[in-house]
Design a protein around this motif. Structure first.
Motif, mmCIF file in Angstrom:
data_model
loop_
_atom_site.group_PDB
_atom_site.id
_atom_site.type_symbol
_atom_site.label_atom_id
_atom_site.label_comp_id
_atom_site.label_asym_id
_atom_site.label_seq_id
_atom_site.Cartn_x
_atom_site.Cartn_y
_atom_site.Cartn_z
ATOM 1 N N GLU A 1 0.856 -1.180 0.000
ATOM 2 C CA GLU A 1 0.000 0.000 0.000
ATOM 3 C C GLU A 1 0.897 1.236 0.000
ATOM 4 O O GLU A 1 1.839 1.323 0.794
ATOM 5 C CB GLU A 1 -0.903 0.014 1.222
ATOM 6 C CG GLU A 1 -1.894 -1.145 1.255
ATOM 7 C CD GLU A 1 -2.597 -1.250 2.605
ATOM 8 O OE1 GLU A 1 -3.743 -0.795 2.708
ATOM 9 O OE2 GLU A 1 -1.980 -1.779 3.535
ATOM 10 N N ILE A 2 0.604 2.175 -0.868
ATOM 11 C CA ILE A 2 1.408 3.392 -0.989
ATOM 12 C C ILE A 2 0.507 4.585 -0.675
ATOM 13 O O ILE A 2 -0.507 4.801 -1.337
ATOM 14 C CB ILE A 2 2.004 3.520 -2.400
ATOM 15 C CG1 ILE A 2 2.879 2.296 -2.717
ATOM 16 C CG2 ILE A 2 2.831 4.800 -2.517
ATOM 17 C CD1 ILE A 2 3.432 2.283 -4.124
ATOM 18 N N TYR A 3 0.883 5.342 0.361
ATOM 19 C CA TYR A 3 0.110 6.497 0.801
ATOM 20 C C TYR A 3 0.900 7.780 0.553
ATOM 21 O O TYR A 3 2.126 7.786 0.567
ATOM 22 C CB TYR A 3 -0.212 6.402 2.299
ATOM 23 C CG TYR A 3 -1.039 5.202 2.682
ATOM 24 C CD1 TYR A 3 -2.429 5.248 2.631
ATOM 25 C CD2 TYR A 3 -0.436 4.023 3.111
ATOM 26 C CE1 TYR A 3 -3.191 4.153 2.991
ATOM 27 C CE2 TYR A 3 -1.188 2.926 3.475
ATOM 28 C CZ TYR A 3 -2.565 2.990 3.416
ATOM 29 O OH TYR A 3 -3.316 1.905 3.771
ATOM 30 N N VAL A 4 0.168 8.868 0.358
ATOM 31 C CA VAL A 4 0.791 10.188 0.217
ATOM 32 C C VAL A 4 0.339 11.023 1.417
ATOM 33 O O VAL A 4 -0.423 11.985 1.283
ATOM 34 C CB VAL A 4 0.397 10.855 -1.111
ATOM 35 C CG1 VAL A 4 1.278 12.078 -1.384
ATOM 36 C CG2 VAL A 4 0.504 9.875 -2.265
ATOM 37 N N GLU A 5 0.777 10.617 2.598
ATOM 38 C CA GLU A 5 0.311 11.253 3.826
ATOM 39 C C GLU A 5 1.446 11.542 4.803
ATOM 40 O O GLU A 5 1.189 11.811 5.974
ATOM 41 C CB GLU A 5 -0.745 10.366 4.503
ATOM 42 C CG GLU A 5 -2.011 10.183 3.667
ATOM 43 C CD GLU A 5 -3.024 9.284 4.344
ATOM 44 O OE1 GLU A 5 -2.659 8.675 5.370
ATOM 45 O OE2 GLU A 5 -4.158 9.187 3.855
ATOM 46 N N ASN A 6 2.690 11.435 4.346
ATOM 47 C CA ASN A 6 3.833 11.726 5.214
ATOM 48 C C ASN A 6 3.776 10.909 6.508
ATOM 49 O O ASN A 6 3.994 11.422 7.609
ATOM 50 C CB ASN A 6 3.895 13.221 5.539
ATOM 51 C CG ASN A 6 5.246 13.637 6.080
ATOM 52 O OD1 ASN A 6 6.263 12.979 5.832
ATOM 53 N ND2 ASN A 6 5.276 14.710 6.842
ATOM 54 N N ARG A 7 3.463 9.611 6.386
ATOM 55 C CA ARG A 7 3.335 8.760 7.565
ATOM 56 C C ARG A 7 4.673 8.396 8.195
ATOM 57 O O ARG A 7 4.746 8.052 9.352
ATOM 58 C CB ARG A 7 2.588 7.472 7.198
ATOM 59 C CG ARG A 7 1.138 7.692 6.792
ATOM 60 C CD ARG A 7 0.414 6.372 6.651
ATOM 61 N NE ARG A 7 -1.001 6.551 6.355
ATOM 62 C CZ ARG A 7 -1.911 5.589 6.502
ATOM 63 N NH1 ARG A 7 -1.537 4.395 6.913
ATOM 64 N NH2 ARG A 7 -3.176 5.819 6.220
ATOM 65 N N GLN A 8 5.748 8.421 7.411
ATOM 66 C CA GLN A 8 7.084 8.075 7.889
ATOM 67 C C GLN A 8 7.093 6.702 8.569
ATOM 68 O O GLN A 8 7.477 6.535 9.714
ATOM 69 C CB GLN A 8 7.619 9.151 8.839
ATOM 70 C CG GLN A 8 7.809 10.494 8.155
ATOM 71 C CD GLN A 8 8.509 11.511 9.032
ATOM 72 O OE1 GLN A 8 8.831 11.240 10.171
ATOM 73 N NE2 GLN A 8 8.744 12.693 8.493
ATOM 74 N N VAL B 1 9.553 7.689 1.400
ATOM 75 C CA VAL B 1 10.341 8.646 0.636
ATOM 76 C C VAL B 1 9.535 9.927 0.561
ATOM 77 O O VAL B 1 8.450 9.955 -0.026
ATOM 78 C CB VAL B 1 10.658 8.131 -0.781
ATOM 79 C CG1 VAL B 1 11.434 9.183 -1.561
ATOM 80 C CG2 VAL B 1 11.422 6.819 -0.728
ATOM 81 N N SER B 2 10.046 10.988 1.178
ATOM 82 C CA SER B 2 9.342 12.253 1.228
ATOM 83 C C SER B 2 7.953 12.025 1.842
ATOM 84 O O SER B 2 7.839 11.458 2.920
ATOM 85 C CB SER B 2 9.255 12.872 -0.166
ATOM 86 O OG SER B 2 8.652 14.151 -0.110
ATOM 87 N N LYS B 3 6.867 12.377 1.142
ATOM 88 C CA LYS B 3 5.514 12.189 1.661
ATOM 89 C C LYS B 3 4.951 10.805 1.352
ATOM 90 O O LYS B 3 3.855 10.463 1.800
ATOM 91 C CB LYS B 3 4.576 13.256 1.093
ATOM 92 C CG LYS B 3 4.886 14.668 1.563
ATOM 93 C CD LYS B 3 3.860 15.652 1.033
ATOM 94 C CE LYS B 3 4.141 17.059 1.542
ATOM 95 N NZ LYS B 3 3.140 18.039 1.061
ATOM 96 N N PHE B 4 5.692 9.997 0.582
ATOM 97 C CA PHE B 4 5.201 8.682 0.176
ATOM 98 C C PHE B 4 5.640 7.634 1.198
ATOM 99 O O PHE B 4 6.828 7.525 1.522
ATOM 100 C CB PHE B 4 5.740 8.316 -1.208
ATOM 101 C CG PHE B 4 5.241 9.200 -2.304
ATOM 102 C CD1 PHE B 4 4.107 8.870 -3.023
ATOM 103 C CD2 PHE B 4 5.910 10.374 -2.623
ATOM 104 C CE1 PHE B 4 3.646 9.690 -4.034
ATOM 105 C CE2 PHE B 4 5.460 11.197 -3.638
ATOM 106 C CZ PHE B 4 4.322 10.854 -4.343
ATOM 107 N N SER B 5 4.688 6.870 1.696
ATOM 108 C CA SER B 5 5.002 5.765 2.608
ATOM 109 C C SER B 5 4.541 4.454 1.986
ATOM 110 O O SER B 5 3.513 4.397 1.310
ATOM 111 C CB SER B 5 4.330 5.968 3.963
ATOM 112 O OG SER B 5 2.922 5.996 3.831
ATOM 113 N N ILE B 6 5.329 3.398 2.217
ATOM 114 C CA ILE B 6 5.071 2.088 1.626
ATOM 115 C C ILE B 6 4.836 1.089 2.747
ATOM 116 O O ILE B 6 5.644 0.972 3.669
ATOM 117 C CB ILE B 6 6.248 1.637 0.741
ATOM 118 C CG1 ILE B 6 6.476 2.657 -0.382
ATOM 119 C CG2 ILE B 6 5.994 0.258 0.150
ATOM 120 C CD1 ILE B 6 7.724 2.394 -1.190
ATOM 121 N N ASP B 7 3.722 0.391 2.670
ATOM 122 C CA ASP B 7 3.335 -0.568 3.709
ATOM 123 C C ASP B 7 3.209 -1.950 3.064
ATOM 124 O O ASP B 7 2.179 -2.279 2.481
ATOM 125 C CB ASP B 7 2.002 -0.141 4.326
ATOM 126 C CG ASP B 7 1.661 -0.929 5.581
ATOM 127 O OD1 ASP B 7 2.504 -1.720 6.020
ATOM 128 O OD2 ASP B 7 0.547 -0.740 6.108
#
Length: 208
Positions: free
Chosen positions: A179-186, A191-197
């Motif tokens: 799952e790839i979110y653009v929420e700055n989840r860190q 990477v930057s605002k993109f988080s990979i789960d």
């Protein structure tokens, strides 16, 4: 229900499912009803924390003490209710699933209404391997609160590849999903605002 996962998977088979789950000793509840009926799928989910006690001091003009103890004056609920409606169409050799959804939120004494949609597809790479994509909230899900506030849910991408094989004469399926979110989840991978789960799953058919 396929409307929740991937509307391309909707078939002519009819199926009804009801689920109830509890977490944190019953504090958080998850309820779901799904119906797959002749090419159409509907899923209704509710995630909630119910009966939250609201307290106040017996004498609000004084400090907390043994003679000025708090008391419960009412109960509140925090809940998210989402209705998903799944449709699938075949355009030439390309299959696409559309899932409009309606959102109802209840946060203490404020209520909200929202709407959005997901779009999904599946590619059969060969007889044993499939690749699925789902764009959640692909035009952003809009949420309007009763107090005049407006918020939205950013689009996200759900990608999964699955592989069928046989182990000790048992039908087995391996799933690799992210799952790839653009929420700055860190999260662990970002990477930057993109988080990979990432997720890994295995399904084994012990008995037909």
């Amino acid at each position: 229900g396929f409307a929740f996962w991937n509307s391309v998977l909707i078939s002519s088979n009819e199926k009804l499912e009801i689920m109830h789950a509890e977490e944190y000793g019953g504090l958080l509840t998850y309820d779901s009803f799904s119906a797959d009926l002749n090419g159409f799928s509907c899923v209704l989910t509710r995630v909630a924390i119910d009966d939250i006690p609201m307290t106040a001091l017996q004498n609000p003009d004084s400090v907390l003490s043994a003679n000025n103890r708090p008391y419960k004056y009412k109960l509140l609920n925090n809940s998210d209710v989402v209705a998903y409606f799944g449709f699938q169409r075949k355009i030439s050799n390309f299959q696409v699933g559309i899932t409009p959804k309606i959102v109802f939120r209840n946060l203490a004494e404020e209520k909200a209404f929202g709407f959005g949609s997901d779009i999904s597809t599946i590619f059969n790479l060969n007889s044993n391997t499939s690749f699925a994509l789902k764009f959640r909230d692909f035009f952003t899900t809009q949420i309007f609160w009763s107090n005049g506030s407006h918020e939205f849910v950013n689009p996200s991408l759900d990608a999964e590849i699955s592989r069928n094989f046989t182990v000790f004469k048992k039908t087995t399926k391996l799933f690799l999903r992210t799952e790839i979110y653009v929420e700055n989840r860190q999260t662990n991978i970002y990477v930057s605002k993109f988080s990979i789960d990432p997720h890994l799953g295995l399904s084994v058919a012990i008995h037909p």
